[in-house]
Each structure stands twice: as C-alpha cells, then as structure tokens.
Design a protein around this motif. Sequence first.
Motif, PDB file in Angstrom:
ATOM      1  N   GLY A  28       0.784  -1.224   0.000  1.00 15.61           N
ATOM      2  CA  GLY A  28       0.000   0.000   0.000  1.00 15.61           C
ATOM      3  C   GLY A  28       0.814   1.272   0.000  1.00 15.61           C
ATOM      4  N   THR A  29       2.147   1.169  -0.118  1.00 15.86           N
ATOM      5  CA  THR A  29       3.002   2.362  -0.025  1.00 15.86           C
ATOM      6  C   THR A  29       3.883   2.565  -1.245  1.00 15.86           C
ATOM      7  OG1 THR A  29       4.820   1.145   1.036  1.00 15.86           O
ATOM      8  CG2 THR A  29       3.116   2.071   2.487  1.00 15.86           C
ATOM      9  N   GLN A  30       3.983   1.565  -2.115  1.00 16.36           N
ATOM     10  CA  GLN A  30       4.839   1.619  -3.305  1.00 16.36           C
ATOM     11  C   GLN A  30       6.327   1.684  -2.982  1.00 16.36           C
ATOM     12  OE1 GLN A  30       3.441   1.171  -6.460  1.00 16.36           O
ATOM     13  NE2 GLN A  30       1.730   0.719  -5.126  1.00 16.36           N
ATOM     14  N   TRP A  31       6.725   1.250  -1.778  1.00 20.82           N
ATOM     15  CA  TRP A  31       8.151   1.131  -1.498  1.00 20.82           C
ATOM     16  C   TRP A  31       8.736  -0.043  -2.283  1.00 20.82           C
ATOM     17  CZ3 TRP A  31      11.891   3.561   1.648  1.00 20.82           C
ATOM     18  CH2 TRP A  31      11.435   4.699   2.319  1.00 20.82           C
ATOM     19  N   ASP A  32      10.058  -0.038  -2.429  1.00 15.89           N
ATOM     20  CA  ASP A  32      10.748  -1.019  -3.256  1.00 15.89           C
ATOM     21  C   ASP A  32      11.249  -2.204  -2.436  1.00 15.89           C
ATOM     22  OD1 ASP A  32      10.924   0.804  -5.757  1.00 15.89           O
ATOM     23  OD2 ASP A  32      11.726   2.025  -4.130  1.00 15.89           O
ATOM     24  N   GLY A  33      11.717  -3.224  -3.161  1.00 19.42           N
ATOM     25  CA  GLY A  33      12.302  -4.357  -2.463  1.00 19.42           C
ATOM     26  C   GLY A  33      13.546  -3.972  -1.687  1.00 19.42           C
ATOM     27  N   VAL A  34      14.457  -3.246  -2.357  1.00 13.67           N
ATOM     28  CA  VAL A  34      15.686  -2.749  -1.730  1.00 13.67           C
ATOM     29  C   VAL A  34      15.806  -1.271  -2.047  1.00 13.67           C
ATOM     30  CG1 VAL A  34      18.207  -2.875  -1.681  1.00 13.67           C
ATOM     31  CG2 VAL A  34      16.862  -4.980  -1.898  1.00 13.67           C
ATOM     32  N   THR A  35      16.104  -0.461  -1.037  1.00 16.38           N
ATOM     33  CA  THR A  35      16.298   0.979  -1.211  1.00 16.38           C
ATOM     34  C   THR A  35      17.650   1.366  -0.637  1.00 16.38           C
ATOM     35  OG1 THR A  35      13.921   1.444  -1.118  1.00 16.38           O
ATOM     36  CG2 THR A  35      15.411   3.258  -0.637  1.00 16.38           C
TER      37      THR A  35
END
Length: 283
Positions: free
Chosen positions: A224-231
């Motif tokens: 629900g936040t559109q964060w990535d697998g690795v940042t």
Amino acid sequence: MLALEDSCMPCETLQNSVSLRNVSGLRWTRSRQLRRHGQGWPNDAGTERVPRRRLALLRTLASVTLPLLFGARATGTEFTVTNTSDSGAGSLRQAITDANALTGTNSIVFHIPGSGAQTISPTSALPTIASPVSIDGYTQPGASANTLAVGTNATLLIVLNGLSAGSTTHGLHITAGSCTVRGLVINNYSYAGIKIDSGNGSTLAGNYIGTNATGTTAVPNGRGTQWDGVTIGETSTSANNVIGGASPADRNVISGNNGGAIRITSSAGGNTIRGNYLGVNAA
C-alpha cells in the motif's frame, strides 16, 4: 513484458539514482551464465629443500592468508538465533541488539529447531543495524545456497514476515557499513524489504525479497506504499554496496514488490547490482 538479463544491464555498476521497476506479474526469463575468469595455480618444477625457519614462516603466512582467500567467517562475536520469537533470548531482535552493542564485525547465525521454513513475524520494527554484522540465513540446518548458472536450486529456510510489524516499517534498516545479509526471505513489509543508509560497503546476496520461501509466489513488500524491495540512500548517501555478485550463490530474487525491485536515491558512486533475478520468479 520486459525481459531481465543479469539485472538488466551489460555493465553491472550503477553510480546514479535508479529505480528498477518490477514487471507486472512474475515470470521466468533466462539469464546468461556468469563466469569468473581467473588464473590457476602454476605447476611447480623440481623439489628444492625448504629451510626449517622459512617453512615455519610459510606455514604462518598460510594460516593467516588462506582463511581470507577462501571466505572464513568474519571475526568477532557470534550470536545464534534459536527461536522465532519476536523478543527475548534466542530471538533475532535480541541478536541484533547484542551485535549493535559491540565493536568489530560480528555475526548472526540461525539454529532454529524444526523442519521446513521458519517464519519470524516481528510485531514492530527490528532494531536498526548500527554496527557491522553478517546475518547468514544459510547457517540454518537444511538451508543451502544456489549452485545453478541458470535458475536457482537454493533452499531458504529463514523468513522475515512483516505483516504485523506496523504500517511504516522496513524489514531490515542498515546504517552501519560493511554488513552482509544473505539467505533470508523478506516479505510482507509496509516499506522496503531492506533499506541501506549512511554506511558504505554492505553486501546483499542470495536473498528472496518480495516472494514466498520458494521464490515462486509474490508476497510484496511496500504494501500500500509503493516502497521497493531494496532501497539505498533514501535518507542519506550510501556507496560501494553490492547487490548480488558473480557467483550463482550470490543471486538475489527481488520480485513481486509493490514499488520497484531496487531504488538507489542518493549515492556517492560504486554501488554494484549484478547477477540478480528482478521481477521474475526463481524457477
């Protein structure tokens, strides 16, 4: 649908901001085989006698250099995770807390009783990793790293599931330099599976990020936040990190996440992405 080959690039080093978006759905794509070219040991000729003092020196040098050449475990204190509890003795949370309290490079290994994948389900964010540490899921009995040039036969048995960890939580947040994370399945977090800030020179290898334990079904991070697998470098600059590597054992599967696979936001350069499967399954 985009086909991904060796992390989508002929040159494995990325030095600027990048977002590698996940392909819609998971599918398999072939990857060209990675080979490491090196020179073998030369053959010796003759049988020259070695003086005793020189022989002793050679033995001493060998005892120091061979572990470095062939990958001996990092020096420091070893902490063993013996259960899937969220806190207390033997938990991953306690192991990270204890490792943070020490200097040097320490290690976290796993020996949780029982067969099959062992799932750790934190009810809040795990401690930020603030001191150099190696976290190795392949130390769990029965786990094994990939040996295939194409596809993967890895067996990953340690799962970090963030479904109950909160709405603003990363799986692992690393601010120390020179950390290693390998052999973990990280899924179901509201933010990134792994976030690296500040520290330089960490390695992520042989992990499944955004999938189930077999790497065949999406279990997204970034719910629900559109964060990535690795940042990398979201909060502060981080450089010289390695995601993947030249060996089949280093291959990460980073797929199914609601954002992209990997995002590098702020970097001083030298971050390397190599030999991973991004946006595809592990089959």
